[in-house]
Design a protein around this motif. Structure first.
Motif, short mmCIF file in Angstrom:
data_model
loop_
_atom_site.label_atom_id
_atom_site.label_comp_id
_atom_site.label_asym_id
_atom_site.label_seq_id
_atom_site.Cartn_x
_atom_site.Cartn_y
_atom_site.Cartn_z
N VAL A 192 0.91 -1.12 -0.05
CA VAL A 192 -0.04 0.12 0.03
C VAL A 192 1.00 1.18 -0.03
N ASP A 193 0.58 2.15 -0.89
CA ASP A 193 1.43 3.52 -0.99
C ASP A 193 1.08 4.65 0.04
N LEU A 194 -0.20 4.48 0.41
CA LEU A 194 -0.85 5.54 1.15
C LEU A 194 -1.92 4.99 1.99
N ILE A 195 -1.68 5.28 3.57
CA ILE A 195 -2.87 4.96 4.31
C ILE A 195 -3.21 6.14 5.07
N TYR A 196 -4.41 6.33 5.06
CA TYR A 196 -4.81 7.54 5.82
C TYR A 196 -6.00 7.33 6.44
N ALA A 197 -6.46 8.03 7.71
CA ALA A 197 -7.79 7.84 8.69
C ALA A 197 -7.91 9.28 9.10
N HIS A 198 -9.19 9.42 9.85
CA HIS A 198 -9.82 10.64 10.49
C HIS A 198 -10.05 10.33 11.79
N SER A 252 -10.00 15.24 4.79
CA SER A 252 -8.87 14.47 4.21
C SER A 252 -8.57 14.28 2.55
N HIS A 253 -9.89 13.96 2.04
CA HIS A 253 -9.70 13.57 0.83
C HIS A 253 -9.45 14.79 -0.17
N GLN A 254 -9.47 15.94 0.28
CA GLN A 254 -9.29 17.25 -0.41
C GLN A 254 -7.75 17.49 -0.14
N VAL A 255 -7.36 17.18 1.14
CA VAL A 255 -5.97 17.66 1.79
C VAL A 255 -5.16 16.89 1.10
N VAL A 256 -5.31 15.54 0.91
CA VAL A 256 -4.37 14.43 0.59
C VAL A 256 -3.61 14.97 -0.87
N PRO A 257 -4.44 15.24 -2.05
CA PRO A 257 -3.71 15.78 -3.17
C PRO A 257 -3.16 17.11 -2.94
N GLU A 258 -3.91 17.98 -2.12
CA GLU A 258 -3.33 19.47 -2.13
C GLU A 258 -1.87 19.47 -1.38
N GLU A 259 -1.70 18.64 -0.41
CA GLU A 259 -0.36 18.58 0.24
C GLU A 259 0.44 17.76 -0.39
N GLY A 260 0.25 17.34 -1.57
CA GLY A 260 1.25 16.34 -2.48
C GLY A 260 1.55 14.82 -1.82
N LEU A 261 0.59 14.44 -0.95
CA LEU A 261 0.65 13.01 -0.41
C LEU A 261 0.60 11.96 -1.48
N LEU A 287 -10.24 9.94 -4.45
CA LEU A 287 -8.83 10.12 -5.07
C LEU A 287 -8.84 9.29 -6.55
N GLY A 288 -9.94 8.72 -6.78
CA GLY A 288 -9.99 7.83 -8.26
C GLY A 288 -9.80 8.98 -9.23
N ALA A 289 -10.18 10.26 -8.97
CA ALA A 289 -9.98 11.28 -9.92
C ALA A 289 -8.70 11.61 -10.65
N PHE A 290 -7.91 11.05 -9.65
CA PHE A 290 -6.45 11.32 -10.07
C PHE A 290 -5.84 9.93 -10.89
N GLY A 291 -6.93 8.93 -11.12
CA GLY A 291 -6.36 7.88 -11.66
C GLY A 291 -5.37 6.88 -10.77
N VAL A 292 -5.95 6.63 -9.66
CA VAL A 292 -5.33 5.86 -8.65
C VAL A 292 -6.56 4.70 -7.97
N PHE A 293 -6.13 3.60 -7.53
CA PHE A 293 -6.92 2.87 -7.05
C PHE A 293 -6.91 2.98 -5.55
N ALA A 294 -8.27 3.68 -5.13
CA ALA A 294 -8.50 4.22 -3.71
C ALA A 294 -9.57 3.70 -3.14
N ILE A 311 -1.75 2.68 -5.11
CA ILE A 311 -2.77 1.93 -4.19
C ILE A 311 -2.81 2.48 -3.16
N ILE A 312 -4.17 2.99 -2.64
CA ILE A 312 -4.33 3.83 -1.41
C ILE A 312 -5.59 3.29 -0.86
N ILE A 313 -5.22 3.01 0.54
CA ILE A 313 -6.52 2.64 1.65
C ILE A 313 -6.97 3.89 2.45
N GLY A 314 -8.11 4.12 2.82
CA GLY A 314 -8.45 5.15 3.71
C GLY A 314 -9.57 4.61 4.45
#
Length: 384
Positions: A20-26, A90-99, A116-123, A105-108
């Motif tokens: 997994v390339d990125l994991i985030y939670a709130h 979170s879903h807005q800040v992840v791309p804004e902050e360059g994460l 985040l699929g708007a950026f062509g990733v599997f989320a 491959i991303i899980i949240g």
């Protein structure tokens, strides 16, 4: 291969284990994740790839929530995980902050992670136990979902937004089993990234596992369960009636007095959407209580720079701090008994925004802004 098959490098139906390339939670999900994590692990495997956001109920409105947030901070310090407080959703800040850089491959720990699929990733969104396991191992397993292809043709009308497109699509798919399926969007994607994120975000309400928008690098020539073609120019302003997002009707057929309007959330709280709202409200005055919640502090600051904030306040709008706001019914605009709410969020289940006796209607920011002026659900085509 379908886009999802390309991203996971496996065929639909296969069970795979992937790093997994990125994991985030709130703040709403981390307490359960911590509890599950401590049953099996002591250290987060890749703390530099894990992030926590305070966005759902922030700042803390009760002592109980303040104590939970303190526990989250302690866990984050212990594990070396970065926390974003006051940054926004979170879903807005992840791309804004360059994460997202380099991530595929991303899980949240939130159901709307597919935004985040708007950026062509599997989320994908996952529950507390699965997220805890991914934190401990740095990887997780997936069953590769089958996909439904959506072809978009033409352009949206001037009073129609991505939200209307998605209300139209959920109506088309309401009798199709989308459980553990993916939506893949092609063509007609000369939309802003703000509107693309709305498309990916609202895809979850079809019951899809995830959604991905073609960015021009995928073949998209795989086997699809179903193919849907939508002529964007034929879509009208739409509204979802209580108590489900798929309960869709044309706005022109719905005349309903409203008590409150909320414009924002991870669905429609981005800059382009709030620009449209400010254009409509300039020189006008809202006739019902109206809340606007920017999705991030970057958007909030840009609203100030562009004069959007001034126009909204002059129109009688209350602008909330960046975050989820009243979307989940915890603070900053909770619906009371018997109240009628018009919202640009993604869910209108009973009790979603507060009282189970309230009625929630969903619509685009354009429709919501016009309706705020007139005090009833209003077709923007009639007045703009």
């Amino acid at each position: 291969m379908t886009i999802v098959e390309e991203l996971l490098n496996a065929k639909a139906g296969e069970a795979v284990i992937r790093e997994v390339d990125l994991i985030y939670a709130h703040d709403g999900t981390v307490p359960l994740i911590i509890e599950s994590f401590r049953k099996t692990f002591t250290r987060v495997r890749k703390p530099d790839k894990a992030f926590i956001f305070f966005d759902h109920v922030y700042p803390a409105p009760t002592v109980k929530i303040a104590n939970l947030q303190r526990e989250i901070r302690e866990f984050a310090r212990e594990q070396g995980i970065r926390i974003f407080e006051g940054y926004g959703i979170s879903h807005q800040v992840v791309p804004e902050e360059g994460l997202l850089e380099g991530a595929k491959i991303i899980i949240g720990a939130d159901s709307h992670t597919p935004t985040l699929g708007a950026f062509g990733v599997f989320a994908v969104g996952m529950g507390a136990t699965d997220t805890a396991i991914a934190l401990g191992l740095g990887k997780t397993w997936f069953k590769v979902p089958e996909s439904v292809r959506v072809n978009l043709e033409g352009r949206l009308g001037k009073n129609v937004m991505a939200m209307d497109l998605m209300l139209h699509l959920i109506g088309l798919l309401k009798d199709f089993d989308m459980n553990y399926k993916a939506l893949e969007f092609f063509g007609g994607l000369d939309l802003s990234i703000d509107e693309k994120m709305t498309i990916a975000n609202f895809s979850v309400e079809t019951n899809a596992k995830t959604a991905v928008l073609d960015n021009g690098t995928f073949s998209g020539d795989g086997d699809y369960l179903r193919e849907v073609t939508i002529e964007l120019g034929q879509i009208e302003p739409l509204v979802a009636l209580p108590h489900h997002p798929s309960n869709v009707e044309r706005v022109e057929k719905v005349k309903r007095k409203i008590d409150q309007v909320f414009i924002g959330s991870c669905t429609n709280g981005r800059l382009e959407q709030l620009r449209r709202v400010a254009e409509i409200l300039e020189g006008e005055e809202v006739s019902v209580r109206t809340f606007v919640g920017p999705a991030s502090r970057r958007i909030y600051l840009q609203m100030i720079k562009e004069g959007i904030m001034q126009r909204l306040i002059d129109a009688g709008v209350t602008v909330l701090p960046p975050g989820c706001g009243p979307c989940l019914g915890r603070h900053m605009g909770v619906a009371g008994d018997g109240e009628i709410i018009l919202s640009t969020t993604n869910r209108n289940f009973k009790g979603r925004m507060g009282s189970p006796n309230a009625e929630i209607y969903l619509a685009s920011p354009v429709t919501a802004a016009v309706s705020a002026i007139y005090g009833e659900i209003t077709n923007p085509e009639d007045v703009l």
